[in-house]
Design a protein around this motif. Sequence first.
Motif, PDB file in Angstrom:
ATOM      1  N   LEU A 118      10.574  -8.308   2.738  1.00 37.89           N
ATOM      2  CA  LEU A 118      11.814  -8.837   3.290  1.00 37.89           C
ATOM      3  C   LEU A 118      12.613  -9.533   2.197  1.00 37.89           C
ATOM      4  O   LEU A 118      13.821  -9.387   2.095  1.00 37.89           O
ATOM      5  CB  LEU A 118      11.505  -9.906   4.342  1.00 37.89           C
ATOM      6  N   PHE A 119      11.885 -10.310   1.412  1.00 36.01           N
ATOM      7  CA  PHE A 119      12.545 -11.214   0.497  1.00 36.01           C
ATOM      8  C   PHE A 119      12.960 -10.522  -0.804  1.00 36.01           C
ATOM      9  O   PHE A 119      14.007 -10.809  -1.352  1.00 36.01           O
ATOM     10  CB  PHE A 119      11.607 -12.381   0.189  1.00 36.01           C
ATOM     11  N   ALA A 120      12.138  -9.621  -1.282  1.00 37.69           N
ATOM     12  CA  ALA A 120      12.447  -8.941  -2.545  1.00 37.69           C
ATOM     13  C   ALA A 120      12.140  -7.449  -2.433  1.00 37.69           C
ATOM     14  O   ALA A 120      11.267  -6.941  -3.123  1.00 37.69           O
ATOM     15  CB  ALA A 120      11.656  -9.568  -3.685  1.00 37.69           C
ATOM     16  N   PRO A 121      12.859  -6.747  -1.559  1.00 38.22           N
ATOM     17  CA  PRO A 121      12.550  -5.325  -1.365  1.00 38.22           C
ATOM     18  C   PRO A 121      12.690  -4.523  -2.652  1.00 38.22           C
ATOM     19  O   PRO A 121      11.922  -3.579  -2.880  1.00 38.22           O
ATOM     20  CB  PRO A 121      13.577  -4.864  -0.333  1.00 38.22           C
ATOM     21  N   PHE A 122      13.636  -4.932  -3.509  1.00 37.26           N
ATOM     22  CA  PHE A 122      13.820  -4.205  -4.764  1.00 37.26           C
ATOM     23  C   PHE A 122      12.555  -4.252  -5.611  1.00 37.26           C
ATOM     24  O   PHE A 122      12.196  -3.276  -6.246  1.00 37.26           O
ATOM     25  CB  PHE A 122      15.007  -4.787  -5.539  1.00 37.26           C
ATOM     26  N   ALA A 123      11.871  -5.414  -5.573  1.00 37.40           N
ATOM     27  CA  ALA A 123      10.665  -5.548  -6.387  1.00 37.40           C
ATOM     28  C   ALA A 123       9.496  -4.789  -5.765  1.00 37.40           C
ATOM     29  O   ALA A 123       8.820  -4.002  -6.437  1.00 37.40           O
ATOM     30  CB  ALA A 123      10.301  -7.019  -6.543  1.00 37.40           C
ATOM     31  N   ILE A 124       9.267  -5.012  -4.483  1.00 32.12           N
ATOM     32  CA  ILE A 124       8.147  -4.337  -3.834  1.00 32.12           C
ATOM     33  C   ILE A 124       8.376  -2.826  -3.861  1.00 32.12           C
ATOM     34  O   ILE A 124       7.461  -2.048  -4.132  1.00 32.12           O
ATOM     35  CB  ILE A 124       7.998  -4.831  -2.385  1.00 32.12           C
ATOM     36  N   GLY A 125       9.601  -2.416  -3.602  1.00 33.12           N
ATOM     37  CA  GLY A 125       9.913  -0.982  -3.637  1.00 33.12           C
ATOM     38  C   GLY A 125       9.617  -0.384  -5.000  1.00 33.12           C
ATOM     39  O   GLY A 125       9.026   0.702  -5.097  1.00 33.12           O
ATOM     40  N   SER A 126       9.967  -1.091  -6.062  1.00 35.92           N
ATOM     41  CA  SER A 126       9.719  -0.568  -7.408  1.00 35.92           C
ATOM     42  C   SER A 126       8.229  -0.554  -7.710  1.00 35.92           C
ATOM     43  O   SER A 126       7.703   0.425  -8.255  1.00 35.92           O
ATOM     44  CB  SER A 126      10.427  -1.432  -8.455  1.00 35.92           C
ATOM     45  N   LEU A 127       7.562  -1.633  -7.348  1.00 32.52           N
ATOM     46  CA  LEU A 127       6.130  -1.700  -7.631  1.00 32.52           C
ATOM     47  C   LEU A 127       5.374  -0.599  -6.904  1.00 32.52           C
ATOM     48  O   LEU A 127       4.443  -0.014  -7.435  1.00 32.52           O
ATOM     49  CB  LEU A 127       5.575  -3.068  -7.218  1.00 32.52           C
ATOM     50  N   LEU A 128       5.799  -0.316  -5.678  1.00 32.66           N
ATOM     51  CA  LEU A 128       5.119   0.735  -4.920  1.00 32.66           C
ATOM     52  C   LEU A 128       5.263   2.081  -5.607  1.00 32.66           C
ATOM     53  O   LEU A 128       4.349   2.895  -5.591  1.00 32.66           O
ATOM     54  CB  LEU A 128       5.724   0.849  -3.526  1.00 32.66           C
ATOM     55  N   ARG A 129       6.425   2.317  -6.207  1.00 33.68           N
ATOM     56  CA  ARG A 129       6.613   3.617  -6.843  1.00 33.68           C
ATOM     57  C   ARG A 129       5.761   3.754  -8.091  1.00 33.68           C
ATOM     58  O   ARG A 129       5.238   4.824  -8.379  1.00 33.68           O
ATOM     59  CB  ARG A 129       8.086   3.810  -7.189  1.00 33.68           C
ATOM     60  N   VAL A 130       5.634   2.659  -8.828  1.00 38.27           N
ATOM     61  CA  VAL A 130       4.834   2.730 -10.040  1.00 38.27           C
ATOM     62  C   VAL A 130       3.348   2.650  -9.712  1.00 38.27           C
ATOM     63  O   VAL A 130       2.521   3.326 -10.304  1.00 38.27           O
ATOM     64  CB  VAL A 130       5.207   1.573 -10.982  1.00 38.27           C
ATOM     65  N   PHE A 131       3.055   1.810  -8.748  1.00 37.58           N
ATOM     66  CA  PHE A 131       1.656   1.487  -8.471  1.00 37.58           C
ATOM     67  C   PHE A 131       1.089   2.196  -7.272  1.00 37.58           C
ATOM     68  O   PHE A 131       0.125   1.741  -6.685  1.00 37.58           O
ATOM     69  CB  PHE A 131       1.517  -0.018  -8.258  1.00 37.58           C
ATOM     70  N   PHE A 132       1.699   3.289  -6.897  1.00 42.22           N
ATOM     71  CA  PHE A 132       1.290   3.949  -5.666  1.00 42.22           C
ATOM     72  C   PHE A 132      -0.225   4.124  -5.594  1.00 42.22           C
ATOM     73  O   PHE A 132      -0.848   3.776  -4.594  1.00 42.22           O
ATOM     74  CB  PHE A 132       1.976   5.302  -5.542  1.00 42.22           C
ATOM     75  N   TRP A 158      11.655 -13.156 -14.648  1.00 38.49           N
ATOM     76  CA  TRP A 158      11.400 -11.768 -14.241  1.00 38.49           C
ATOM     77  C   TRP A 158      10.709 -11.704 -12.897  1.00 38.49           C
ATOM     78  O   TRP A 158       9.898 -12.563 -12.574  1.00 38.49           O
ATOM     79  CB  TRP A 158      10.500 -11.076 -15.254  1.00 38.49           C
ATOM     80  N   VAL A 159      10.966 -10.662 -12.164  1.00 37.73           N
ATOM     81  CA  VAL A 159      10.091 -10.374 -11.031  1.00 37.73           C
ATOM     82  C   VAL A 159       9.145  -9.269 -11.454  1.00 37.73           C
ATOM     83  O   VAL A 159       8.000  -9.207 -11.036  1.00 37.73           O
ATOM     84  CB  VAL A 159      10.897 -10.016  -9.767  1.00 37.73           C
ATOM     85  N   ILE A 160       9.609  -8.394 -12.342  1.00 42.95           N
ATOM     86  CA  ILE A 160       8.736  -7.427 -13.003  1.00 42.95           C
ATOM     87  C   ILE A 160       9.027  -7.570 -14.485  1.00 42.95           C
ATOM     88  O   ILE A 160      10.149  -7.307 -14.931  1.00 42.95           O
ATOM     89  CB  ILE A 160       9.027  -5.989 -12.548  1.00 42.95           C
ATOM     90  N   GLY A 161       8.031  -8.013 -15.240  1.00 44.51           N
ATOM     91  CA  GLY A 161       8.245  -8.411 -16.624  1.00 44.51           C
ATOM     92  C   GLY A 161       9.055  -7.420 -17.442  1.00 44.51           C
ATOM     93  O   GLY A 161       8.742  -6.234 -17.475  1.00 44.51           O
ATOM     94  N   GLU A 162      10.105  -7.915 -18.099  1.00 46.16           N
ATOM     95  CA  GLU A 162      10.914  -7.119 -19.006  1.00 46.16           C
ATOM     96  C   GLU A 162      11.543  -5.888 -18.353  1.00 46.16           C
ATOM     97  O   GLU A 162      12.001  -4.979 -19.030  1.00 46.16           O
ATOM     98  CB  GLU A 162      10.096  -6.658 -20.227  1.00 46.16           C
ATOM     99  N   TYR A 163      11.530  -5.830 -17.051  1.00 50.88           N
ATOM    100  CA  TYR A 163      12.130  -4.671 -16.388  1.00 50.88           C
ATOM    101  C   TYR A 163      13.180  -5.106 -15.377  1.00 50.88           C
ATOM    102  O   TYR A 163      14.295  -4.593 -15.354  1.00 50.88           O
ATOM    103  CB  TYR A 163      11.041  -3.842 -15.710  1.00 50.88           C
TER     104      TYR A 163
END
Lengths: 441, 484
Positions: B87-101, B334-339
């Motif tokens: 809810l709070f940071a969908p951009f971060a969770i969404g990105s992490l899910l794609r990389v970390f599937f 950062w929410v995702i380091g250097e990205y």
Amino acid sequence: MTMIPLLATTPIPRDLPLPLPLPEGVLIVLLVIFFLVHILFVNLMVGGSVLVTFFEWLGRKDARWDRLAAAIGRTITVNKSLAVVMGIGPLLCINLVYTMQWYSANTLTGHAWLMIVPLVIVAFLLTYLHKYKWESWSQGGWKWLHQLVGLAATLLLLFVPLIFLANVNLMLFPGEWEKVRGFFSSLSIGNVLPRYLHFIAASLAMTGLFLAGWFGREGHEIENTPGFTRPELRRIFYKVAAYVTLAQFVFGPLLLFTLPAAGITTQLYVIIVSGALVGLLTLWLLFRELKSGDERIGRSYVPICVLFSFVVLGMGSGRHVYRQAALAPHQAEIKERTAHYAAALAAFNKQRAAAPPVEQTPEQLFMNCAACHAPNVKLVGPPLTEIAQIYAGNPEGIVAWAKAPGKKRPELPQMPPMIHLGEANLRKIAELMLEKGKAAQ
Amino acid sequence: MDFPSFYMDHLAGGRLIIGLIASLHVLINHPLAVGAYPLLTWMEWWAHKNNRPDIDQLAYKITFIVFIVTTTVGAMTGVGIWLSTSLFAPFAIGSLLRVFFWGWFAEWLVFISEVGLILWWFLTWKKANTPEKKRKHIKIGVALSIMSWLTMALIVAVLGFMMKPGEWNQTRAFWDAMTNPLYAPQLGFRTFIALMMGAVFVWFATFFFTKSKRGYEQGTGPRQLRNWVVYRMSHVVLVSLLGTYLFGTWYWSAIPETMKANSSVALLTQEFMSWHGQFQSLLGWTILVFAFIGLGGLGSSFLIPRWALLIPSLMGIWLLGHFERAREFMRKPWVIGEYMYSNGVHKDELAFLQSEGLLKHATYAKHREVTEANKVECGKDVFMLACSRCHSTTGLNGVIEKFTAMYGADKDWDSGGMALFIQGMHQTRTFMPPFPGNDKEAEALVAFIQQVRATRESLPGAQSTGVVVAPPPAPPAMTASSQP
């Protein structure tokens, strides 16, 4: 396929600029399968709770229903945990395939979405309380309390799916998002309520079918459900499955015909109608079982389950086909906007990289300090005039201070260290500071 | 920018809720799942080997509590971390899910088996009534212990990755994150602290089931059982203490230099000022108290009263909580380091947005260009996009509070100075991301902040007042250079 043009107010976000970890088609197949597994356990949890509440109430007059309710209650402990854990897979997949729509729907119904956590926790705790206090809370007022606990858990478990359905529904209609003001207002978009009825009925039918097998199986210890024979139990739960499935022939079309036009396709009709036809066949088998005698009832259990799975698979695929079609224009626009943005960004960054790196002028460097130090007035820190007095002819002193500021003036906050700017830059700043401070005096 | 903004003004924007859910989850998961399962399995095994049904009974009773708590609050707060962060940071969770599937997927499989095993282990305990069946039952407990530890091991990989970028940025590879240098120390630290707290929990729970003085004279009563548990759990505490200390030290020394520097800045600000000063001594105290309890337990089970056991548990909770918060702080900006920055802006689009304007490319904004007339409204959107993931307006960690500390409560705030501060905020305060907009947007933000200061109106999030969508910007003309 012709696409319905999007409304002017439809938000077209940019997608996250990262590739999907698996081909989209694979993710979609996984989504549909994982979802069906999840919803099976949700169905058994919700349907089971409703039946437990109902039978426990019947049990007030005839104790054998009470024993039966307790026996059903024991299955819920397992099914509810599996419902939660099997929910993560489809959540993973829907997050990936429909990133932009799913999260947006979650946010727009944010309060309710967060409430899922405490509501389910309370519902589960009540379910345990109900289960483990069955024997000790069996008399008088305690029994009432026990029934109330069961009812409360059931009502909560009936409500939580509505939150999920609201999201699953809302994500389909980005053109309507501007109208949403929180969870309850989202219920008036699309056709949440027919979906909900369909879901509740499916839960009861599934649970009926499951319990017919569960209590009808050889391994079931019949003394746990005193007063019922195995064929009787089969018959009771077959009846639940059969009559509720019959009702689905009302709820199903209601759902279908109230669907907004956005995703209706011929393909959808073909899938749903074939599913319904298999459903009819299943019903016929079910009623045939109900008519047969005690020694024969239960013989078609496996074929019924197989047919039922096909019905469920059909409905699950139909649901997906609708979503796919409803969101196709939105997805296409998102893709286009994302590509445009990426191209513009790449062009910008290329140009920037090509330009020779400009060294920052002292004036620009001073901007790092200007928010707190003004020529004549005290902003956050002392004015430049004051600094110029203290450090007249001593720029090195300013550099040393800026690298590791001390604490001098009790009425002012602490100055942050500026060491990351580098010694050479700080030196330039210091000289300019002195110049400016002198000029302002 | 591309998602509606969930936001709760009074609760630090909503971060507080994530913090609460996550802390609760860790507090349950570490001591109960990771720590207690192996200890209870061990008790069951010992009881079986030495023919001590009373110990088996006790282990069962404690497992009942663990079962209820982990399958309700434990499981749902785990899911809740996900629901609330998305809810709070969908951009971060969404990105992490794609990389970390695959990481999440593996995590899911392990979680399924963990839940399946706890159900199986607990619900079949009473049915394991022959030595043959008992042996099999103990094996389920062993498998369960391994699976809960694996669940934690995988989660830690994701957390460790978010703190230290490693090589992910270039290769976007999964294994890079798993082999990142913070991984092993963090996992070791958590494992031992979990065991330590798990042991204290078993010890604590034992008191409730061994109250009766019956059979004391003959040496076979519940009191002797209590002795037995306390003596053994003290050993677990003492051994884990060493592990906690060693891995804890390693963990801190493995945190990269910049992060460390950053953390001391962040930790030193207002609320953490005192904490940081006392950090090491408090860490020392925690270890000391655990050591004291452990040694006391070695002596006699009556030496340490029941309430005293709450102290190390509370301190363990504090220690874990501190690590969680420190991690949060060290990650900034950062929410995702250097990205990706905490507000969802990608590193590589920062300059672009600063030159083009943030609102021009935002999906959920009311206006695309700042004018005199719409200044405050634009400022509100800029605040939501650029600041609201870390600050509230007037509430906890609010910008009003922050600017008051800078410019004073009783004076007018210099708008020009504020705009300069905002545009240089990363330079002055490295834990904040650079301002991702143009000059006009910085001014608009200032106008909004000045208005909030005057009216004290609180800012609602998209979950209450919905979204507004300005028509999208005209797509940029594809120039020859941008054409592939």
